[in-house]
Design an enzyme around this catalytic site. Structure first.
Site, short mmCIF file in Angstrom:
data_model
loop_
_atom_site.label_atom_id
_atom_site.label_comp_id
_atom_site.label_asym_id
_atom_site.label_seq_id
_atom_site.Cartn_x
_atom_site.Cartn_y
_atom_site.Cartn_z
N GLY A 148 -1.96 8.18 -4.50
CA GLY A 148 -1.29 7.15 -4.23
C GLY A 148 -0.39 7.38 -2.73
N CYS A 149 -0.06 6.34 -2.14
CA CYS A 149 0.95 6.53 -1.06
C CYS A 149 2.11 7.39 -1.16
CB CYS A 149 0.99 5.20 -0.19
SG CYS A 149 1.61 3.77 -1.22
N TYR A 150 2.89 7.00 -2.09
CA TYR A 150 4.25 7.66 -2.41
C TYR A 150 3.78 8.96 -2.72
CZ TYR A 150 6.66 3.24 -2.34
OH TYR A 150 7.48 2.03 -1.85
N THR A 152 1.45 10.81 -2.14
CA THR A 152 1.06 11.72 -1.01
C THR A 152 2.33 12.27 -0.16
OG1 THR A 152 -1.03 10.67 -0.68
CG2 THR A 152 -0.19 11.54 1.20
#
Ligand SMILES: NC(=O)C1=CN([C@@H]2O[C@H](COP(=O)(O)OP(=O)(O)OC[C@H]3O[C@@H](n4cnc5c(N)ncnc54)[C@H](OP(=O)(O)O)[C@@H]3O)[C@@H](O)[C@H]2O)C=CC1
Ligand SMILES: CC(=O)N[C@@H](CCC(=O)OP(=O)(O)O)C(=O)O
Length: 334
Positions: A148-150, A152
């Protein structure tokens, strides 16, 4: 290598198409979407006129499989499970950008996403696609669960410090902000212009699905770690800034040097010099993660910035393919 993108018309799909179009060893094969079946890709994304004139096709997986060596899945979570299992069974290299294979525990996945996981065997087989930390597992894998972006932005900042016991693992607060493209292209009331402009707010307090993802991976190395994670919606298009509060008895220089050493072979992670604050503007449109370290008394603040659509999604997905294929990690990404 022939590459197909399933769900190619969404935001992450579009970033992938742009990267693949300029990647020297990857060739676009099939681009799918049920809604835009039959249209030219450049009609949907006009900046790609004369660059990607591929005709979009429907989700005919047998056809796609015949034409592909590598398949990127840019589908919503839950919709990806079956597609990943199908292309994996056909021997394709699969990179899933959804959350369907990120969490190893079927129970935690099902509780977090409120759906059944029908392929528990593949959960154990999938590699978590955070190359700077799980590069060895990624290299051996044919099914990569892109993070997921968060997670990462938070894990790149915190994982080395937890691993080396540089921080109190019971006190980590991740205060994260994301641009609106993180929510994808589909229409929703909460991401409409009037709802997000001139505003700034937290959401998913104590309930966002990225909390369990972050903690699951930190718990692999330290069972007692619990990160308190709060996402916020920024009125910008792309980018994530995470301000992470920790307690540490190490000095600022020691922590910075340790992070530099940990990431010495990681081109896409840049540890800032003393006093330099990472900014979304410096990573937007790139695959870099910029990390800054600040310390006062026992309070440690780590600032971590990424582009949610690149290092937080499509850039990282191609970085993972580069690793599996033994291409230089930066190929097509700088
Ligand atoms: N946006 C971001 O910053 C990030 C997103 N992700 C994850 O990546 C995945 C894709 O995200 P994103 O590109 O933002 O999403 P979008 O909503 O922008 O795009 C989704 C794509 O999937 C297609 N689609 C939607 N539902 C289905 C379905 N049931 N079956 C087949 N196709 C479907 C859509 O096709 P159609 O054209 O037919 O509508 C569209 O092409 C998601 O799992 C997301 O959570 C991960 C990291 C960051
Ligand atoms: C701004 C915004 O809405 N962001 C998304 C996260 C995007 C992402 O990386 O999430 P997944 O791949 O796990 O879906 C959210 O909070 O749900």
């Amino acid at each position: 290598m022939n590459v197909s993108v399933i769900g190619s018309t969404g935001y992450t799909g579009n970033e992938l198409v742009k990267i693949i179009a300029k990647h020297p060893y990857l060739e676009i094969s099939c681009l799918t979407s049920d809604n835009y079946d039959g249209q030219k890709y450049s009609d949907i994304y006009p900046p790609l006129k004369n660059i990607v004139e591929t005709k979009i096709i429907s989700n005919d997986w047998d056809y796609v499989s015949d034409k592909s060596d590598i398949v990127f899945l840019c589908l919503p979570h839950a919709a990806s499970q079956k597609a990943a299992a199908f292309f994996h069974s056909k021997g394709k290299l699969v990179v899933d950008l959804s959350a369907d294979f990120r969490i190893k525990s079927k129970e935690i996945y099902e509780k977090t996403y409120n759906v059944t996981h029908n392929y528990p065997d593949l959960l154990t087989e999938a590699a978590y696609g955070l190359p700077e930390i799980y590069g060895n597992e990624i290299k051996q894998s044919r099914l990569i669960a892109n993070p997921g972006c968060y997670p990462t932005s938070v894990l790149l900042a915190v994982y080395p410090l937890v691993k080396n016991k540089f921080v109190d693992e019971k006190y980590i607060i991740a205060d994260c902000k994301s641009g609106v493209s993180g929510a994808g292209k589909k229409l929703t009331e909460k991401t409409q212009f009037c709802e997000v402009s001139d505003d700034f707010k937290p959401y998913g307090i104590f309930s966002h699905r990225h909390g369990p993802e972050i903690n699951a991976w930190l718990n692999e190395i330290s069972a007692d770690t619990r990160v308190i994670f709060t996402p916020h919606l920024l009125p910008i298009i792309r980018g994530i800034e995470s301000t992470i509060y920790c307690k540490s008895d190490k000095n600022e220089n020691e922590i910075r040097q340790y992070l530099k050493e940990f990431y010495r072979d990681s081109f896409f992670v840049r540890i800032m010099e003393k006093g330099v604050t990472p900014r979304i503007a410096n990573v937007s449109g790139t695959n870099f993660a910029d990390i800054g370290v600040f310390k006062e008394e026992d309070n440690l603040i780590i600032v971590s910035c990424i582009d949610n659509l690149l290092k937080g999604a499509s850039g990282q997905a191609v970085q993972n393919v580069n690793i599996v294929m033994d291409f230089d990690e930066e190929t097509g990404l700088i």
